[in-house]
Design an enzyme around this catalytic site. Sequence first.
Site, PDB file in Angstrom:
ATOM      1  N   TYR B  86       0.815  -1.218   0.000  1.00  0.00           N
ATOM      2  CA  TYR B  86       0.000   0.000   0.000  1.00  0.00           C
ATOM      3  C   TYR B  86       0.845   1.263   0.000  1.00  0.00           C
ATOM      4  CZ  TYR B  86       0.903  -0.740   5.018  1.00  0.00           C
ATOM      5  OH  TYR B  86       1.500  -0.978   6.223  1.00  0.00           O
ATOM      6  N   ASP B  88       1.746   4.451   2.003  1.00  0.00           N
ATOM      7  CA  ASP B  88       1.695   4.964   3.354  1.00  0.00           C
ATOM      8  C   ASP B  88       2.466   6.278   3.374  1.00  0.00           C
ATOM      9  OD1 ASP B  88       1.007   4.352   6.242  1.00  0.00           O
ATOM     10  OD2 ASP B  88       3.155   4.747   6.387  1.00  0.00           O
ATOM     11  N   HIS B 150       9.349  -1.539  10.546  1.00  0.00           N
ATOM     12  CA  HIS B 150       8.777  -1.863  11.850  1.00  0.00           C
ATOM     13  C   HIS B 150       8.647  -3.369  12.023  1.00  0.00           C
ATOM     14  CE1 HIS B 150       6.713   2.386  11.817  1.00  0.00           C
ATOM     15  NE2 HIS B 150       8.030   2.447  11.833  1.00  0.00           N
TER      16      HIS B 150
END
Lengths: 65, 500
Positions: B86, B88, B150
Amino acid sequence: MAEREQIKKQAPSRTEEVEEEEVPATSEKGEKLKAELDDLLDEIDEVLEENAEDFVRAYVQKGGQ
Amino acid sequence: MAIQKVLGLETEYGIIIRGSPDPNPIAASSALINAYVADLARKVAWDFEDETPGKDARGFAREDAMPPEVETHLVNAVLTNGARYYVDHAHPEYSTPECATPLSAVRYDKAGERILARSVEAAARILPPGQTIVVLKNNSDGKGNSYGTHENYLMDRSVPFARIVQYVMPHFISRQVYTGAGKVGTEASSTGGIDVTFQLTQRADFFEEEVGLETTLKRPIVNTRDEPHCDAQKYRRLHVIVGDANLSEVACFLKVGATALVLSMIEDDWFAKAGDRDYTLANPVQAMRRVSYDMSLHRPLELADGRTMSALEMQWEHFDLARKFTEERGFDSIGGGEGGQQLLDRWERVLTGLESDPMSLANQLDWVAKYRVVDGYRERHGLTWRDPKLAAMDLQYHDVRPEKSLYARVGMEKLLDEADIRTAMTEPPSDTRAYFRGRCLQRWPASIAAANWDSLVFDLGADPLRRVPMMEPLRGTAAHVDTLLEGVSSPAELLERLGS
């Protein structure tokens, strides 16, 4: 800070391996590594982005986490 | 007992459009993902045509296999391997599916690189002539702007958060000696008088707080985001923002594997049980940078209790604790003994190498590999560390295009078969709920209205949308649902059997 207690690592089973690794590389091994790096650098010269300065300057990434 | 550390990695990739008069990273990120999805649809149609001529519409249904989620207007695809792909902020981002072992997380992270590389190829076919999209798997533009990688770890909700903070922070700071992806120079406003020509990590320059909720400014070493995407009564998802994106499979394996073990020990309060092994640092924020700026790896860090210890010594302590922990409790919390023993062996080998001769790890760790090639080039051409050529090499180490990537040329050791990585681009892991998500998307893309981490929403036509909750990350595996999926011929039948 040097006067403060230094914590020594406590894994006797490692000692032997460490010592083995600490034997200095022979000059033969050193030269082989250097030759490898030379080959690598020759190869890399061919794929490096042209106009590095422009490439670096144009690369700006805002809005990241 | 420590629960199984279900894992996932999210990576924001850097993106640049070369040759455009008005480059727009959001538009470029969207173009990239749309090009990938369209390319996949075309490929599937073509494959299918080969076998069953005249039914190519089925292939284009695959395009719906990436249904948009409702909460964002930006491009947002869910892939058949269970991952999310996606836009972001202004970056393309890939989140792996939930993985049950550290090595599986590495595999899906590497599959993400292949997906981005294929996206770049697909986008090249639709871009105006003279324009190229370059995508980098790194964490900084070299000008003070950072973007994250992350890590996510499933934890037992009953563990006090203060205990996690206390024991995980020293690990986050000291693990930089092997997790770092290396960086030429520094982007910190102050380095405490140290002349930083090269440092271990991409990210250390950007951490200003110890604990907090932020991810884009005043970044904290321990992030408090509490969004479990599963049963919040039972679980916590520890969201780790302090790490680098790794190209090296070894570094990525150690990053997630050692951290999963440390978190298992925290869950079982092992640090206290082993004789109050508290490594709390006197100044964690400063220590973060000191470690990253210390190529010698032996600079002492001050602990809160007045002792001093280098990052490498601290990692040896963590390794010794982990070895004793697994001798007593086994490897169940990181998905079993085979990968678990491999992890411990590698952790020990890498620490031993760092201690005796870090350059011996030039085929295993990103920062060592990058340093070796950049420094070699610098010496050969008599350049200073501030030469833009070296900064360009730093960026190019992370280029996802195999023909441009410097990482791909420095002879790095591989832990995974390339064929397994390729398979992971489209096939979900079999041992987490991602399996159910991926299989349903493969079979009934047109009937799935939305896919989230903890639910699938089916659209069967006239009825209201039907939500299938997936609140347990370790349910919905092949062992749980294969028989069910094989026994049904439509999504309606599936929902009937599920009773939802």
